[in-house]
Scaffold this motif. Structure first.
Motif, PDB file in Angstrom:
ATOM      1  N   ASP A   1      -5.197   1.284  -8.001  1.00 45.63           N
ATOM      2  CA  ASP A   1      -6.297   1.594  -7.086  1.00 45.63           C
ATOM      3  C   ASP A   1      -6.259   3.060  -6.662  1.00 45.63           C
TER       4      ASP A   1
ATOM      5  N   GLN B   1      -0.868  -2.910  -8.330  1.00 48.91           N
ATOM      6  CA  GLN B   1      -2.275  -2.872  -7.941  1.00 48.91           C
ATOM      7  C   GLN B   1      -2.566  -1.657  -7.055  1.00 48.91           C
ATOM      8  N   SER B   2      -1.606  -1.307  -6.207  1.00 47.59           N
ATOM      9  CA  SER B   2      -1.756  -0.130  -5.349  1.00 47.59           C
ATOM     10  C   SER B   2      -1.818   1.143  -6.185  1.00 47.59           C
TER      11      SER B   2
ATOM     12  N   TYR C   1      -2.580  -5.008  -1.014  1.00 42.71           N
ATOM     13  CA  TYR C   1      -2.592  -5.315  -2.448  1.00 42.71           C
ATOM     14  C   TYR C   1      -1.623  -6.453  -2.763  1.00 42.71           C
TER      15      TYR C   1
ATOM     16  N   ASN D   1       0.862  -1.181   0.000  1.00 44.18           N
ATOM     17  CA  ASN D   1       0.000   0.000   0.000  1.00 44.18           C
ATOM     18  C   ASN D   1       0.902   1.237   0.000  1.00 44.18           C
TER      19      ASN D   1
END
Length: 359
Positions: A113, A109-110, A104, A75
């Protein structure tokens, strides 16, 4: 005497080597930027969030990738769980003790997002009215929207951007992001002095009758969601083509024409002035039947589309919203929204729910 001279020479060589090594050694901040710059540019073209802002927030929120949230949870932006988060969680002391934060599978992915977090929430919507290169407005806007409670949050972001030249990434071409990150870094490190000199010479030779073109500046910066969702007025030709009233303003969203009602208007009066049947307006607007209209109500004059305009993939529910209100907001048929999201007409949506707008 010779021994002294030799020792002196050795010390000078060691000192010079140490100086060169010190120059070549990168700071943790620079290492972080090298690692995530292309990802930030990639997200800029996908979402419209400036790469400089993404990198500065990543540096600040994750302590350049060394914070507990970044190391254990991937994150990088301190995003908390909030309503609607169904992924893994971890608990960490922040504004309050033991707060819930998102976990994550990867830093990528962090980053994704984080972009979606800003792009699809209404409280950040005004940020996308700023130019992609206006990092100062973005920094102050994030504080205004409530991203962080620290009153000096904007100045910290701006300082990071200016200290490390992060604003340069806001003007990188899309090809910079599309290239493989590892090969991009490797090619930069292995580039020889001879190649650099040749490239410099080539850039210097510019035809006099043709202006120089900066290859590092994209022809068109990424569009923001506000530009994608833009409402346009119909031209007179379009109104004549669709037989719509010439005496009032007609708008278009997602390619679908609509009007905004005024005091005293009814579905019957709108239908009559636009050569339509009341039952058509009821169907076009997913209404249960003929009903009273408050001033400013948007009424579509043609069937809505099966999905939202390209670039608007989802909507994050905030406050008191319904599937129908989302349907009207994006010009998408309610039955298609229900189908895309595996819902029925009786389902209730809650704050934080994610509604798909495209297949």
């Amino acid at each position: 005497m010779r021994i002294i001279t030799f020792i002196t020479s050795m010390l000078l060589c060691l000192s010079a080597s140490a100086s060169i090594a010190a120059k070549e050694e990168k700071t943790p901040q620079e290492i972080y930027i090298d690692q995530f710059a292309t990802l930030a540019v990639e997200e800029m073209y996908r979402s419209g969030v400036p790469a400089s802002i993404t990198l500065a927030q990543g540096l600040l929120e994750s302590r350049y990738g060394l914070s507990e949230l970044a190391v254990k949870g991937n994150n990088h932006f301190g995003i908390k769980c909030h309503n609607g988060w169904t992924g893994k969680k971890m608990y960490h002391d922040d504004d309050r003790k033991g707060e819930c934060f998102r976990v994550y599978p990867s830093p990528e992915q962090s980053y994704r997002d984080h972009s979606d977090f800003l792009r699809y929430r209404d409280r950040y919507k005004f940020l996308f009215d700023y130019k992609i290169t206006d990092y100062k407005s973005w920094a102050h806007g994030l504080k205004k929207a409530g991203y962080a409670t620290d009153p000096s949050y904007p100045s910290k972001l701006i300082k990071l951007i200016e200290d490390y030249g992060l604003h340069e990434y806001d003007r990188k071409p899309a090809s910079f992001a599309k290239s493989d990150r590892k090969s991009h870094r490797a090619s930069e490190k292995t580039e020889t002095r001879k190649e650099k000199a040749a490239a410099k010479k080539e850039k210097a030779v510019v035809r006099k009758d043709k202006p120089a073109v900066r290859k590092d500046v994209p022809e068109e910066l990424p569009k923001s969601p506000n530009e994608i969702e833009q409402v346009e007025s119909l031209t007179q030709e379009q109104r004549q083509e669709f037989h719509f009233s010439m005496s009032r303003e007609v708008y278009k969203r997602n390619g679908v024409p609509f009007v905004r009602t005024v005091e005293g208007e009814t579905l019957a009066s709108i239908a009559a002035s636009n050569n339509l049947f009341v039952r058509e307006l009821i169907k076009f607007n997913d209404l249960a039947g003929e009903e009273s209209l408050a001033p400013g109500t948007e009424i579509y004059l043609k069937p809505k589309k099966k999905q939202a305009v390209k670039g608007l993939d989802k909507h994050v529910v905030e406050g008191d919203e319904s599937i129908r209100s989302i349907s009207q907001r994006y010009g998408v048929r309610m039955k298609n929204l229900l189908k895309m999201n595996g819902m029925t007409a009786g389902d209730v949506i809650r704050d934080g729910d994610i509604i798909k707008l495209r297949k």
